[in-house]
Design an enzyme around this catalytic site. Structure first.
Site, PDB file in Angstrom:
ATOM      1  CG  ASP A  89      -2.068   0.943   1.125  1.00  0.00           C
ATOM      2  OD1 ASP A  89      -2.071   1.801   0.219  1.00  0.00           O
ATOM      3  OD2 ASP A  89      -2.998   0.820   1.936  1.00  0.00           O
ATOM      4  CG  ASP A 278      -3.703   4.070  -3.059  1.00  0.00           C
ATOM      5  OD1 ASP A 278      -2.838   3.365  -2.496  1.00  0.00           O
ATOM      6  OD2 ASP A 278      -4.815   4.291  -2.556  1.00  0.00           O
TER       7      ASP A 278
END
Ligand code: NAG
Ligand code: NAG
Length: 413
Positions: A89, A278
Site C-alpha cells: 500500500d 495508490d
C-alpha cells in the site's frame, strides 16, 4: 534542533509498528511496519537481508488484480522472527496483532504479539513524526503513541505505535486467503499492509536514513505477481520517462498533475485531472464527471465492435463476446488504448490490460470505477490495474517519478 533530535531517535528505532486497538469498519487489532533496523546494527542487517544487492533491497511480489485483488510481499518481524504476508500500500502499513480482536482474519498464533517495551510513547519524537504535520493526539507524554489511518473509502484503522526488529528482507509470498470485498481498501486477507508512502516514517525513508538504500522505490506488477525494490540498482538503464512530483508535503501519496486523458492517442478534452498513485487500490477510480466521460468514450468505441454489454457480478460495466474470453489479450482489438498526458507531454500509457479484466465468467469488465461513489471526491486514483506491465519508480531523493514499460517477470528466484 527538533529535526536533528528526531533523526538521532529514528536511527535507534528498530521497526515501527502500528498496533491498532480500535477500528471502525476493521474491528480488531492491527499493527503497521514503517521502519528498519538501528544504524549500529547495519552490518548485521546487510548480510541477513536475503535479497539485498549492492545498496538495494529486492522483494518478490505475489498476487494479481483479478481475482485476488491485491499484491503482497512476505516479511519476517520480531525475535524469534515470524512471517507476515503484507499487502502493498502507499499509505501506512500494519499487521494484525495478538490482542482481543473482533474481525481479525487470522488465527492468534499467526498474529504479531508486541511486548510491553515495544510500545512507543507520546514523548518520543517518532510519535511526532508519525503525526506530522499535526501534533500527536496525546494527553500525557507517557501515554502510548496512538495513530489512525483513514482510507479513502471510510475504512479506518487506529491503534498504538510499536517498535520491533525487522531482521530479514524476504522470501516469496505464497498464501492465498480468498477475495477482496468492495471499496478501494477492503480488509485485506493478508496478515497486514506494507506502506510505501512518502511520509517521514515510510520504509523507504527509513532505509535511506540508515544508509541501506537510497530513498528510491520501485515496483513492477503483472498478472502473476512481480517485484518491488528499494534503492537505485533496479532502475532500468533505458526507456525511462521521468517527471517531477508535486512538492506538497501534506500529500502522503505520490501525485502528478494536472493530466489530460488521451484516447487512441488523441486528446479528449477531459483535462486538469488531479491524479494520485495508490498501490493499495486494486482498480483505478475517476471522479464522477471524468468517469462518465471516459465511460462514454469506451462504450461508444465498444459499440462498434463485436461485443455486447452484459451483467457480471465481478464489476459494474462488462461486455461479452461471441465466445468466452480467456485473457485480456483476446480483447486487445476491441478496446483502444488510453493514456494520461502530463505537463511537457509526459505520457503514461494505459493499454487495454491496464484498465480491463477478464472475469471467471469469460466477460471483459472495466477496471475503472466511479470514485465519487466510494467517497473519493475529486481525486483520481491510479490503482494496481493501471500500474501493471510497467516498472514504476518513486524517486524521493530527486522528487521525481518515472516509469518504463516491461513485463515484470521477477529477476530472481
Ligand atoms: C458516480 O457516483 C455518483 C455518486 O454515487 C453518482 O451520483 C454519479 O451519477 C456517478 N457517475 C456516473 C457517471 O455514473
Ligand atoms: C551494536 C548494537 O547495537 N548491537 C545490537 C544489535 O541488535 C541486537 C539484537 O537486537 C542487540 O542485542 C545488539 O546490542
Amino acid at each position: 534542533m527538533a529535526v536533528q533530535k528526531l533523526k538521532e531517535r529514528t536511527l535507534m528505532i528498530k521497526v515501527l509498528i502500528f498496533h491498532a486497538v480500535l477500528c471502525s469498519s476493521l474491528h480488531g487489532c492491527f499493527a503497521a511496519i514503517v521502519n528498519g533496523q538501528p544504524l549500529s546494527n547495519r552490518s548485521t542487517l546487510h548480510p541477513m537481508a536475503v535479497n539485498s544487492f549492492g545498496s538495494s533491497v529486492y522483494l518478490p511480489v505475489s498476487g494479481n488484480v483479478y481475482p485476488l485483488g491485491y499484491y503482497s510481499v512476505t516479511v519476517e518481524i520480531g525475535n524469534p522472527p515470524k512471517q507476515f504476508q503484507l499487502d502493498i500500500d502507499t499509505d501506512l502499513a500494519w499487521v494484525q496483532c495478538d490482542a482481543p480482536c473482533v474481525g481479525c482474519t487470522l488465527p492468534r498464533y499467526r498474529r504479531y504479539k508486541p511486548a510491553k517495551n515495544n510500545y512507543v510513547l507520546c514523548r518520543e519524537p517518532i510519535c511526532a513524526a508519525v503525526h506530522s504535520p499535526n501534533p500527536p493526539p496525546c494527553k500525557n507524554p507517557t501515554d502510548k503513541c496512538s495513530f489512525q489511518v483513514e482510507y479513502a473509502d471510510h475504512v479506518s484503522v487506529s491503534g498504538a505505535v510499536v517498535s520491533d526488529i525487522f531482521p530479514h528482507a524476504l522470501s516469496m509470498a505464497r498464501c492465498g486467503y480468498g477475495l477482496h470485498g468492495s471499496g478501494t481498501h477492503p480488509p485485506p486477507p493478508t496478515t497486514g499492509v506494507l506502506g510505501l508512502g512518502r511520509s517521514k516514517p515510510s520504509i523507504s525513508t527509513q532505509l535511506s536514513s540508515m544508509g541501506i538504500a537510497q530513498n528510491i522505490l520501485g515496483h513492477c506488477f503483472n498478472d502473476k505477481g512481480g517485484y518491488l525494490f528499494f534503492g537505485a540498482d533496479f532502475i532500468p538503464k533505458s526507456g525511462m520517462t521521468w517527471t517531477p512530483v508535486s512538492q506538497s508535503s501534506s500529500d502522503k501519496h505520490y501525485s502528478l498533475g494536472p493530466a489530460e486523458v488521451l484516447f487512441h492517442g488523441k486528446p479528449t478534452g477531459i483535462k486538469d485531472l488531479h491524479v494520485i498513485f495508490d498501490t493499495g487500490s486494486t482498480y483505478t477510480y475517476l471522479s464522477s464527471g471524468v468517469y462518465g466521460s471516459v465511460l462514454n468514450l469506451i462504450r461508444k468505441d465498444a459499440s462498434r465492435k463485436p461485443v455486447q454489454e452484459v451483467k457480471d457480478k465481478a464489476l459494474p460495466i462488462c461486455w461479452k463476446g461471441s465466445r468466452l474470453f480467456k485473457s485480456v489479450q483476446d480483447v486487445q482489438n476491441y478496446f483502444s488504448p488510453l493514456a494520461l498526458s502530463f505537463a511537457g507531454n509526459i505520457q503514461l500509457q494505459l493499454s487495454p490490460e491496464a484498465y480491463l479484466v477478464v472475469t471467471e465468467q469469460g466477460n471483459v469488465c472495466l477496471g475503472i470505477l466511479n470514485g465519487t461513489e466510494v467517497g473519493l471526491g475529486t481525486v483520481n486514483v491510479i490503482g494496481d490495474i493501471s500500474l501493471q506491465s510497467k516498472v514504476m519508480i518513486y524517486d524521493n531523493k530527486n522528487q521525481r517519478m518515472g516509469w518504463a514499460y516491461e513485463d515484470c517477470t521477477p529477476k530472481f528466484g
